[in-house]
Design an enzyme around this catalytic site. Structure first.
Site: not given
Ligand code: CTP
Length: 411
Positions: A209-210
Protein backbone atom coordinates in the site's frame (compact mmCIF):
# COMPACT_ATOMS: atom_id res chain seq x y z
CA UNK A 1 -24.70 48.98 10.55
CA UNK A 2 -25.55 47.06 13.71
CA UNK A 3 -22.87 44.49 14.37
CA UNK A 4 -22.75 41.94 17.18
CA UNK A 5 -19.39 40.53 18.17
CA UNK A 6 -19.67 37.27 20.12
CA UNK A 7 -16.60 36.35 22.13
CA UNK A 8 -16.17 32.85 23.55
CA UNK A 9 -13.68 31.50 26.05
CA UNK A 10 -10.31 31.33 24.34
CA UNK A 11 -7.05 33.19 24.77
CA UNK A 12 -7.48 34.71 21.28
CA UNK A 13 -10.19 36.90 22.85
CA UNK A 14 -7.54 39.56 23.38
CA UNK A 15 -7.13 39.88 19.61
CA UNK A 16 -10.86 40.44 19.22
CA UNK A 17 -10.41 43.78 21.01
CA UNK A 18 -8.69 44.98 17.80
CA UNK A 19 -11.53 43.64 15.68
CA UNK A 20 -14.13 45.50 17.76
CA UNK A 21 -12.09 48.68 17.58
CA UNK A 22 -11.74 48.43 13.78
CA UNK A 23 -15.50 47.92 13.39
CA UNK A 24 -16.25 50.90 15.66
CA UNK A 25 -13.80 53.04 13.67
CA UNK A 26 -15.66 52.01 10.49
CA UNK A 27 -18.69 53.73 12.04
CA UNK A 28 -20.73 50.66 12.93
CA UNK A 29 -22.79 50.30 16.09
CA UNK A 30 -21.00 47.42 17.74
CA UNK A 31 -22.31 45.38 20.67
CA UNK A 32 -20.09 42.79 22.27
CA UNK A 33 -21.64 39.62 23.70
CA UNK A 34 -19.05 37.61 25.57
CA UNK A 35 -19.73 34.28 27.21
CA UNK A 36 -19.02 33.97 30.93
CA UNK A 37 -15.83 32.06 30.09
CA UNK A 38 -14.69 34.77 27.68
CA UNK A 39 -14.76 37.27 30.54
CA UNK A 40 -12.04 35.25 32.28
CA UNK A 41 -9.72 36.23 29.40
CA UNK A 42 -10.80 39.82 28.70
CA UNK A 43 -12.99 41.65 31.22
CA UNK A 44 -16.22 43.56 30.82
CA UNK A 45 -14.66 47.06 31.20
CA UNK A 46 -12.47 46.49 28.14
CA UNK A 47 -15.40 45.43 25.98
CA UNK A 48 -17.58 48.30 27.23
CA UNK A 49 -14.86 50.90 26.69
CA UNK A 50 -13.94 49.69 23.25
CA UNK A 51 -17.50 49.14 21.97
CA UNK A 52 -18.99 52.13 23.86
CA UNK A 53 -22.00 50.02 24.88
CA UNK A 54 -22.93 48.10 28.01
CA UNK A 55 -21.94 44.46 27.98
CA UNK A 56 -23.76 41.50 29.48
CA UNK A 57 -23.63 37.75 29.09
CA UNK A 58 -26.95 36.83 30.58
CA UNK A 59 -30.46 36.63 29.19
CA UNK A 60 -31.75 37.82 32.57
CA UNK A 61 -30.34 41.36 32.34
CA UNK A 62 -32.43 44.12 30.85
CA UNK A 63 -35.43 41.78 30.52
CA UNK A 64 -37.86 44.66 29.89
CA UNK A 65 -36.07 45.33 26.57
CA UNK A 66 -36.38 41.64 25.66
CA UNK A 67 -32.66 41.89 25.10
CA UNK A 68 -32.18 38.15 24.61
CA UNK A 69 -33.80 38.38 21.18
CA UNK A 70 -33.69 42.13 20.46
CA UNK A 71 -29.96 42.18 19.73
CA UNK A 72 -30.17 39.28 17.29
CA UNK A 73 -33.23 40.77 15.58
CA UNK A 74 -31.52 44.12 15.08
CA UNK A 75 -28.20 42.72 13.93
CA UNK A 76 -26.99 43.24 10.37
CA UNK A 77 -24.22 40.76 11.05
CA UNK A 78 -22.92 38.62 13.90
CA UNK A 79 -19.28 37.62 14.13
CA UNK A 80 -18.06 35.20 16.80
CA UNK A 81 -14.32 35.46 17.43
CA UNK A 82 -12.79 33.41 18.85
CA UNK A 83 -15.20 30.51 18.36
CA UNK A 84 -14.15 27.66 20.65
CA UNK A 85 -14.85 23.98 19.99
CA UNK A 86 -17.43 24.10 22.78
CA UNK A 87 -19.16 27.09 21.22
CA UNK A 88 -19.25 25.46 17.76
CA UNK A 89 -20.84 22.35 19.31
CA UNK A 90 -23.45 24.45 21.12
CA UNK A 91 -24.23 26.54 18.05
CA UNK A 92 -24.51 23.44 15.83
CA UNK A 93 -26.93 21.96 18.35
CA UNK A 94 -28.91 25.21 18.60
CA UNK A 95 -28.36 25.60 22.34
CA UNK A 96 -29.33 28.99 23.75
CA UNK A 97 -28.36 29.07 27.42
CA UNK A 98 -26.78 32.52 27.33
CA UNK A 99 -27.19 35.84 25.55
CA UNK A 100 -24.90 34.87 22.68
CA UNK A 101 -26.87 31.65 22.10
CA UNK A 102 -30.27 33.37 22.09
CA UNK A 103 -29.01 36.19 19.86
CA UNK A 104 -27.72 33.69 17.31
CA UNK A 105 -31.06 31.86 17.21
CA UNK A 106 -32.98 35.13 16.94
CA UNK A 107 -31.08 36.48 13.96
CA UNK A 108 -31.57 36.12 10.24
CA UNK A 109 -28.40 38.15 9.54
CA UNK A 110 -25.16 36.60 8.21
CA UNK A 111 -23.11 34.88 10.89
CA UNK A 112 -19.32 34.57 10.74
CA UNK A 113 -17.36 32.33 13.09
CA UNK A 114 -13.58 32.43 13.54
CA UNK A 115 -12.58 29.12 15.17
CA UNK A 116 -9.63 28.99 17.58
CA UNK A 117 -8.53 25.88 19.41
CA UNK A 118 -5.76 23.32 19.63
CA UNK A 119 -5.10 21.26 16.53
CA UNK A 120 -6.35 18.04 18.11
CA UNK A 121 -9.67 19.68 19.00
CA UNK A 122 -10.02 21.21 15.50
CA UNK A 123 -9.37 17.82 13.92
CA UNK A 124 -11.70 15.90 16.24
CA UNK A 125 -14.53 14.35 14.22
CA UNK A 126 -17.06 16.04 16.53
CA UNK A 127 -15.69 19.48 15.65
CA UNK A 128 -15.37 18.57 11.96
CA UNK A 129 -19.03 17.54 11.88
CA UNK A 130 -20.18 20.61 13.80
CA UNK A 131 -18.37 22.87 11.34
CA UNK A 132 -19.94 20.99 8.41
CA UNK A 133 -23.39 21.44 9.98
CA UNK A 134 -22.79 25.15 10.42
CA UNK A 135 -21.45 25.58 6.89
CA UNK A 136 -24.48 23.73 5.52
CA UNK A 137 -26.67 26.28 7.35
CA UNK A 138 -24.85 29.11 5.62
CA UNK A 139 -22.60 30.13 8.49
CA UNK A 140 -19.36 31.69 7.22
CA UNK A 141 -16.27 30.04 8.67
CA UNK A 142 -13.04 32.03 8.54
CA UNK A 143 -9.82 30.22 9.43
CA UNK A 144 -8.39 28.82 11.54
CA UNK A 145 -4.85 29.64 10.46
CA UNK A 146 -1.88 27.39 10.98
CA UNK A 147 0.82 28.59 13.32
CA UNK A 148 2.05 28.71 16.89
CA UNK A 149 -0.60 27.82 19.46
CA UNK A 150 -0.69 28.53 23.17
CA UNK A 151 1.55 26.00 24.87
CA UNK A 152 4.18 26.07 22.15
CA UNK A 153 2.69 23.56 19.73
CA UNK A 154 2.30 24.44 16.09
CA UNK A 155 -0.52 23.55 13.69
CA UNK A 156 -3.92 24.60 12.43
CA UNK A 157 -6.11 26.11 15.15
CA UNK A 158 -4.89 29.69 15.46
CA UNK A 159 -7.64 32.25 15.12
CA UNK A 160 -7.42 34.24 11.87
CA UNK A 161 -5.76 37.60 12.39
CA UNK A 162 -8.18 40.38 13.42
CA UNK A 163 -7.36 42.29 10.21
CA UNK A 164 -8.39 39.31 8.09
CA UNK A 165 -11.62 38.86 10.04
CA UNK A 166 -12.27 42.57 9.78
CA UNK A 167 -11.75 42.55 5.99
CA UNK A 168 -14.05 39.55 5.62
CA UNK A 169 -16.77 41.12 7.79
CA UNK A 170 -16.43 44.50 6.04
CA UNK A 171 -16.89 42.74 2.69
CA UNK A 172 -20.06 41.04 3.89
CA UNK A 173 -21.41 44.30 5.31
CA UNK A 174 -20.70 45.98 1.96
CA UNK A 175 -22.93 43.41 0.29
CA UNK A 176 -20.22 41.14 -1.06
CA UNK A 177 -20.74 37.48 -0.53
CA UNK A 178 -17.29 35.92 -0.20
CA UNK A 179 -18.68 32.45 -0.77
CA UNK A 180 -21.75 33.32 -2.83
CA UNK A 181 -20.19 33.20 -6.26
CA UNK A 182 -18.02 30.34 -5.11
CA UNK A 183 -21.04 28.47 -3.72
CA UNK A 184 -22.66 28.23 -7.12
CA UNK A 185 -19.55 28.12 -9.27
CA UNK A 186 -19.88 24.39 -10.05
CA UNK A 187 -23.68 24.26 -10.18
CA UNK A 188 -24.75 21.30 -12.28
CA UNK A 189 -21.16 20.30 -13.12
CA UNK A 190 -20.56 16.54 -12.91
CA UNK A 191 -17.33 15.85 -11.08
CA UNK A 192 -15.46 12.57 -10.67
CA UNK A 193 -12.74 12.44 -7.99
CA UNK A 194 -10.49 9.53 -7.07
CA UNK A 195 -9.12 9.55 -3.53
CA UNK A 196 -7.04 7.46 -1.15
CA UNK A 197 -4.38 4.85 -1.74
CA UNK A 198 -4.81 1.54 -3.55
CA UNK A 199 -3.73 -1.74 -1.96
CA UNK A 200 -2.23 -4.44 -4.13
CA UNK A 201 -2.57 -7.93 -2.66
CA UNK A 202 0.40 -10.18 -1.96
CA UNK A 203 -1.83 -12.89 -0.55
CA UNK A 204 -5.29 -12.87 1.13
CA UNK A 205 -3.76 -11.28 4.24
CA UNK A 206 -1.05 -8.92 3.02
CA UNK A 207 -0.85 -6.08 0.56
CA UNK A 208 1.46 -3.39 -0.80
CA UNK A 209 0.00 0.00 0.00
CA UNK A 210 0.99 3.62 0.37
CA UNK A 211 0.65 6.41 2.91
CA UNK A 212 -2.20 8.33 1.27
CA UNK A 213 -4.88 9.20 3.86
CA UNK A 214 -7.38 10.39 1.25
CA UNK A 215 -7.68 13.79 2.98
CA UNK A 216 -6.71 15.91 -0.04
CA UNK A 217 -8.96 13.97 -2.43
CA UNK A 218 -11.94 14.21 -0.09
CA UNK A 219 -11.26 17.91 0.47
CA UNK A 220 -11.39 18.32 -3.33
CA UNK A 221 -14.65 16.37 -3.46
CA UNK A 222 -16.39 18.22 -0.59
CA UNK A 223 -15.25 21.61 -1.90
CA UNK A 224 -16.79 20.75 -5.30
CA UNK A 225 -20.00 19.50 -3.70
CA UNK A 226 -20.24 22.68 -1.62
CA UNK A 227 -19.95 24.67 -4.87
CA UNK A 228 -22.97 22.86 -6.28
CA UNK A 229 -21.34 20.03 -8.26
CA UNK A 230 -22.72 16.50 -8.47
CA UNK A 231 -19.76 14.54 -7.17
CA UNK A 232 -18.84 10.88 -7.45
CA UNK A 233 -15.80 9.70 -5.54
CA UNK A 234 -13.98 6.50 -6.39
CA UNK A 235 -12.55 5.74 -3.02
CA UNK A 236 -9.50 3.56 -2.48
CA UNK A 237 -8.26 3.08 1.08
CA UNK A 238 -8.78 6.20 3.24
CA UNK A 239 -8.52 6.98 6.95
CA UNK A 240 -11.73 6.37 8.89
CA UNK A 241 -12.38 10.03 9.77
CA UNK A 242 -11.94 10.93 6.10
CA UNK A 243 -14.46 8.24 5.15
CA UNK A 244 -16.88 9.61 7.75
CA UNK A 245 -16.57 13.12 6.32
CA UNK A 246 -17.14 11.93 2.77
CA UNK A 247 -20.12 9.75 3.74
CA UNK A 248 -21.74 12.65 5.61
CA UNK A 249 -22.01 14.84 2.51
CA UNK A 250 -25.36 14.49 0.81
CA UNK A 251 -24.16 15.51 -2.69
CA UNK A 252 -21.34 12.97 -2.80
CA UNK A 253 -21.80 9.44 -4.14
CA UNK A 254 -19.13 7.01 -3.03
CA UNK A 255 -17.86 4.00 -4.88
CA UNK A 256 -15.19 1.78 -3.33
CA UNK A 257 -12.19 0.44 -5.24
CA UNK A 258 -9.44 -1.56 -3.54
CA UNK A 259 -6.79 -2.10 -6.17
CA UNK A 260 -5.42 -0.08 -9.10
CA UNK A 261 -7.29 -2.42 -11.47
CA UNK A 262 -10.60 -1.92 -9.63
CA UNK A 263 -10.05 1.83 -9.58
CA UNK A 264 -9.28 1.73 -13.30
CA UNK A 265 -12.51 -0.17 -14.02
CA UNK A 266 -14.59 2.26 -11.96
CA UNK A 267 -13.02 5.31 -13.61
CA UNK A 268 -13.45 3.84 -17.11
CA UNK A 269 -17.15 3.34 -16.37
CA UNK A 270 -17.76 6.71 -14.71
CA UNK A 271 -15.48 9.06 -16.67
CA UNK A 272 -17.61 9.38 -19.83
CA UNK A 273 -20.39 11.12 -17.88
CA UNK A 274 -18.08 13.49 -15.94
CA UNK A 275 -17.34 17.09 -16.90
CA UNK A 276 -14.32 17.35 -14.61
CA UNK A 277 -12.13 14.47 -13.43
CA UNK A 278 -9.64 14.90 -10.59
CA UNK A 279 -7.28 11.98 -10.07
CA UNK A 280 -6.13 12.61 -6.53
CA UNK A 281 -5.79 8.92 -5.63
CA UNK A 282 -2.37 7.46 -4.99
CA UNK A 283 -2.63 4.60 -7.45
CA UNK A 284 -0.05 1.85 -7.16
CA UNK A 285 2.43 1.88 -10.01
CA UNK A 286 3.20 -1.79 -9.43
CA UNK A 287 1.24 -4.86 -8.39
CA UNK A 288 2.38 -8.33 -7.42
CA UNK A 289 2.43 -10.42 -10.59
CA UNK A 290 1.05 -13.58 -9.02
CA UNK A 291 -0.76 -12.86 -5.77
CA UNK A 292 -0.95 -16.06 -3.77
CA UNK A 293 -4.41 -17.61 -3.24
CA UNK A 294 -3.37 -18.70 0.25
CA UNK A 295 -1.36 -17.00 2.97
CA UNK A 296 2.34 -17.29 2.21
CA UNK A 297 4.04 -19.19 5.03
CA UNK A 298 7.63 -18.77 6.16
CA UNK A 299 7.99 -22.53 5.75
CA UNK A 300 7.82 -22.05 1.99
CA UNK A 301 10.13 -19.05 1.63
CA UNK A 302 13.49 -20.21 2.89
CA UNK A 303 14.60 -16.98 4.60
CA UNK A 304 13.55 -14.49 1.90
CA UNK A 305 10.39 -13.76 -0.02
CA UNK A 306 10.83 -12.77 -3.67
CA UNK A 307 7.93 -10.99 -5.28
CA UNK A 308 7.77 -9.97 -8.90
CA UNK A 309 6.14 -6.59 -9.31
CA UNK A 310 4.68 -5.60 -12.65
CA UNK A 311 3.47 -2.17 -13.72
CA UNK A 312 -0.21 -1.42 -13.34
CA UNK A 313 -2.16 0.26 -16.12
CA UNK A 314 -1.97 4.05 -15.96
CA UNK A 315 -5.57 5.01 -15.23
CA UNK A 316 -5.02 8.72 -15.74
CA UNK A 317 -3.26 8.32 -19.09
CA UNK A 318 -6.07 6.01 -20.27
CA UNK A 319 -8.66 8.57 -19.12
CA UNK A 320 -7.04 11.47 -20.98
CA UNK A 321 -6.61 9.29 -24.09
CA UNK A 322 -10.37 8.62 -24.06
CA UNK A 323 -11.41 12.14 -23.12
CA UNK A 324 -14.41 13.71 -24.77
CA UNK A 325 -14.71 17.36 -25.74
CA UNK A 326 -15.43 19.67 -22.86
CA UNK A 327 -13.86 17.45 -20.22
CA UNK A 328 -11.31 18.94 -17.87
CA UNK A 329 -8.85 16.50 -16.34
CA UNK A 330 -6.62 17.14 -13.33
CA UNK A 331 -3.80 14.86 -12.25
CA UNK A 332 -1.74 14.84 -9.07
CA UNK A 333 1.96 14.23 -8.71
CA UNK A 334 3.57 13.44 -5.39
CA UNK A 335 7.26 14.26 -5.64
CA UNK A 336 10.07 13.95 -3.09
CA UNK A 337 12.61 16.00 -5.11
CA UNK A 338 13.84 18.71 -2.69
CA UNK A 339 14.96 21.23 -5.35
CA UNK A 340 11.87 23.29 -6.27
CA UNK A 341 13.06 24.04 -9.83
CA UNK A 342 13.76 20.39 -10.62
CA UNK A 343 10.47 19.44 -8.94
CA UNK A 344 8.48 21.85 -11.11
CA UNK A 345 10.32 20.71 -14.23
CA UNK A 346 9.50 17.07 -13.45
CA UNK A 347 5.87 18.05 -12.91
CA UNK A 348 5.78 19.90 -16.25
CA UNK A 349 7.02 16.79 -18.03
CA UNK A 350 4.56 14.61 -16.14
CA UNK A 351 1.68 16.93 -17.10
CA UNK A 352 2.60 16.61 -20.74
CA UNK A 353 3.09 12.86 -20.54
CA UNK A 354 -0.28 12.36 -18.85
CA UNK A 355 -2.08 14.86 -21.09
CA UNK A 356 -3.90 16.60 -18.24
CA UNK A 357 -5.15 20.19 -18.19
CA UNK A 358 -3.76 20.80 -14.72
CA UNK A 359 -1.20 18.87 -12.74
CA UNK A 360 -1.30 19.47 -9.00
CA UNK A 361 2.23 19.04 -7.69
CA UNK A 362 2.45 17.93 -4.12
CA UNK A 363 5.79 17.88 -2.34
CA UNK A 364 5.90 14.83 -0.09
CA UNK A 365 8.46 13.21 2.14
CA UNK A 366 8.86 11.30 5.38
CA UNK A 367 7.29 14.17 7.29
CA UNK A 368 5.53 16.09 4.53
CA UNK A 369 2.26 15.83 2.69
CA UNK A 370 0.84 12.56 3.99
CA UNK A 371 -1.73 12.29 6.80
CA UNK A 372 -1.39 15.98 7.65
CA UNK A 373 -4.20 18.52 7.52
CA UNK A 374 -2.08 21.06 5.69
CA UNK A 375 -0.56 20.84 2.25
CA UNK A 376 1.22 22.86 -0.43
CA UNK A 377 0.16 22.45 -4.05
CA UNK A 378 1.65 23.97 -7.19
CA UNK A 379 -0.83 23.94 -10.04
CA UNK A 380 0.79 23.51 -13.45
CA UNK A 381 -1.31 24.57 -16.43
CA UNK A 382 -1.43 23.42 -20.05
CA UNK A 383 1.49 25.53 -21.25
CA UNK A 384 3.64 24.49 -18.31
CA UNK A 385 2.97 27.74 -16.45
CA UNK A 386 2.58 27.59 -12.68
CA UNK A 387 -1.03 28.83 -12.31
CA UNK A 388 -0.78 29.08 -8.51
CA UNK A 389 1.19 27.81 -5.56
CA UNK A 390 -1.00 27.50 -2.47
CA UNK A 391 -0.31 26.46 1.10
CA UNK A 392 -2.97 25.91 3.70
CA UNK A 393 -5.44 23.34 4.90
CA UNK A 394 -6.29 20.66 2.37
CA UNK A 395 -9.68 22.36 2.03
CA UNK A 396 -8.00 25.67 1.17
CA UNK A 397 -5.73 24.07 -1.40
CA UNK A 398 -8.80 22.27 -2.80
CA UNK A 399 -10.59 25.63 -3.21
CA UNK A 400 -7.57 26.99 -5.10
CA UNK A 401 -7.62 23.93 -7.32
CA UNK A 402 -11.29 24.54 -8.19
CA UNK A 403 -10.59 28.22 -8.87
CA UNK A 404 -7.89 27.08 -11.33
CA UNK A 405 -10.20 24.50 -12.93
CA UNK A 406 -12.86 27.16 -13.46
CA UNK A 407 -10.29 29.51 -14.97
CA UNK A 408 -9.12 26.78 -17.37
CA UNK A 409 -12.74 25.97 -18.32
CA UNK A 410 -13.35 29.66 -18.88
CA UNK A 411 -16.42 29.70 -16.62
N1 CTP B 1 -1.98 7.39 -11.72
C1 CTP B 1 -2.90 6.60 -12.39
N2 CTP B 1 -2.64 5.27 -12.58
C2 CTP B 1 -1.51 4.72 -12.12
C3 CTP B 1 -0.55 5.51 -11.44
C4 CTP B 1 -0.82 6.85 -11.26
O1 CTP B 1 -3.92 7.08 -12.82
N3 CTP B 1 -1.33 3.41 -12.30
C5 CTP B 1 -2.28 8.81 -11.55
C6 CTP B 1 -2.36 9.33 -10.14
O2 CTP B 1 -3.68 9.26 -9.64
C7 CTP B 1 -1.89 10.76 -10.28
C8 CTP B 1 -0.95 10.73 -11.46
O3 CTP B 1 -1.25 9.54 -12.16
O4 CTP B 1 -2.97 11.62 -10.60
C9 CTP B 1 0.50 10.81 -11.15
O5 CTP B 1 0.97 9.67 -10.55
P1 CTP B 1 2.52 9.33 -10.43
O6 CTP B 1 2.65 8.01 -9.74
O7 CTP B 1 3.24 10.51 -9.84
O8 CTP B 1 2.91 9.24 -11.98
P2 CTP B 1 3.89 8.28 -12.75
O9 CTP B 1 3.56 8.43 -14.19
O10 CTP B 1 3.81 6.93 -12.17
O11 CTP B 1 5.29 8.95 -12.50
P3 CTP B 1 6.56 8.43 -11.66
O12 CTP B 1 7.44 7.83 -12.67
O13 CTP B 1 7.10 9.71 -11.08
O14 CTP B 1 6.06 7.47 -10.61
Amino acid sequence: MFVLVGVTGGIAAYKTVHLVRALVLDGHEVHVIPTEDALRFVGRPTWEAISRHPVTTSVHDDVAQVRHVALGQQADLIVVAPATANFLAKFAAGLADDLLGTSLLATTAPVVVAPAMHTEMWRHPATTQNVEVLRARGVHVIGPDSGALTGGDVGPGRMSEPDAIHAYVAGLLAGEDPEGTRAKSLDGVRVLVTAGGTREPIDPVRYIGNRSSGKQGIAVATAAADRGAEVTVVLAHVDSDVLREASAHRSITLERAGTAAELGDAVARLAPSADVIVMAAAVADYRVEDASETKISKDSTDGALHLTLVETADVLAATTAARRTGQTIVGFAAETEPDPDIRIERARRKRERKGVDILALNEVGWTKGFESTDNTLSLIGADGAVLATVSGTKRETAEALWDAVLAVRGT
